[in-house]
Design a protein around this motif. Structure first.
Motif, PDB file in Angstrom:
ATOM      1  N   PHE A  84       0.835  -1.206   0.000  1.00  0.00           N
ATOM      2  CA  PHE A  84       0.000   0.000   0.000  1.00  0.00           C
ATOM      3  C   PHE A  84       0.868   1.254   0.000  1.00  0.00           C
ATOM      4  O   PHE A  84       0.671   2.158  -0.805  1.00  0.00           O
ATOM      5  CB  PHE A  84      -0.940   0.003   1.205  1.00  0.00           C
ATOM      6  CG  PHE A  84      -1.666   1.309   1.371  1.00  0.00           C
ATOM      7  CD1 PHE A  84      -2.680   1.676   0.509  1.00  0.00           C
ATOM      8  CD2 PHE A  84      -1.298   2.183   2.382  1.00  0.00           C
ATOM      9  CE1 PHE A  84      -3.330   2.898   0.653  1.00  0.00           C
ATOM     10  CE2 PHE A  84      -1.940   3.398   2.532  1.00  0.00           C
ATOM     11  CZ  PHE A  84      -2.961   3.755   1.665  1.00  0.00           C
TER      12      PHE A  84
ATOM     13  N   TYR B  44      -5.675  -2.748   4.529  1.00  0.00           N
ATOM     14  CA  TYR B  44      -4.651  -2.337   3.566  1.00  0.00           C
ATOM     15  C   TYR B  44      -4.949  -2.878   2.171  1.00  0.00           C
ATOM     16  O   TYR B  44      -4.713  -2.194   1.174  1.00  0.00           O
ATOM     17  CB  TYR B  44      -3.260  -2.752   4.020  1.00  0.00           C
ATOM     18  CG  TYR B  44      -2.680  -1.839   5.066  1.00  0.00           C
ATOM     19  CD1 TYR B  44      -2.406  -0.506   4.776  1.00  0.00           C
ATOM     20  CD2 TYR B  44      -2.411  -2.282   6.348  1.00  0.00           C
ATOM     21  CE1 TYR B  44      -1.873   0.347   5.719  1.00  0.00           C
ATOM     22  CE2 TYR B  44      -1.873  -1.439   7.307  1.00  0.00           C
ATOM     23  CZ  TYR B  44      -1.607  -0.130   6.990  1.00  0.00           C
ATOM     24  OH  TYR B  44      -1.084   0.716   7.924  1.00  0.00           O
TER      25      TYR B  44
ATOM     26  N   LEU C 269      -5.510  -0.450  -0.942  1.00  0.00           N
ATOM     27  CA  LEU C 269      -4.631  -0.630  -2.094  1.00  0.00           C
ATOM     28  C   LEU C 269      -5.418  -0.580  -3.409  1.00  0.00           C
ATOM     29  O   LEU C 269      -4.944  -0.061  -4.403  1.00  0.00           O
ATOM     30  CB  LEU C 269      -3.884  -1.962  -1.973  1.00  0.00           C
ATOM     31  CG  LEU C 269      -2.921  -2.351  -3.094  1.00  0.00           C
ATOM     32  CD1 LEU C 269      -1.794  -1.330  -3.218  1.00  0.00           C
ATOM     33  CD2 LEU C 269      -2.364  -3.743  -2.830  1.00  0.00           C
TER      34      LEU C 269
END
Length: 108
Positions: free
Chosen positions: A5, A65, A69
């Motif tokens: 990320f 995350y 992302l």
């Protein structure tokens, strides 16, 4: 996944999204259970069943995350307005907290 990320945010290189997708697919394939997700004792041995427990950080961090992302509309801006705490909660950076010009150094 956290590193993917951050690296994607910093570089925009789509390879980090590709790797994140591979991680997600592996989690689905090897860690999914009837009631959630479990961990593997040894990731090199994928033939065994995942453990019968799900760590709290899996939802709070790993999946968060992964979501961020792939979220093209995320308002999270790590270079200018946000920072994450240790539990992956975004916190807004206020200009008054940056009186020493730390954020200015990042833009150089």
């Amino acid at each position: 996944v956290e590193s993917f990320f951050y690296l994607y945010q910093l570089t925009g290189d789509p390879v980090y999204r590709e790797w994140g997708w591979e991680v997600f697919q592996a989690i689905e394939r090897y860690c999914r259970t009837d009631a959630g997700y479990g961990s593997l004792k040894d990731v090199r041995k994928t033939s065994g069943a995942p453990e019968d427990k799900m760590e709290s950080f899996f939802l709070a961090e790993t999946l968060k995350y992964l979501y961020l992302l792939f979220d093209p509309e995320t308002p999270i801006d790590l270079l200018h307005t946000h920072v994450f705490n240790t539990e992956a909660h975004p916190l807004r950076i206020f200009p008054a907290m940056d009186q020493d010009g730390v954020m200015d150094l990042l833009e150089q």
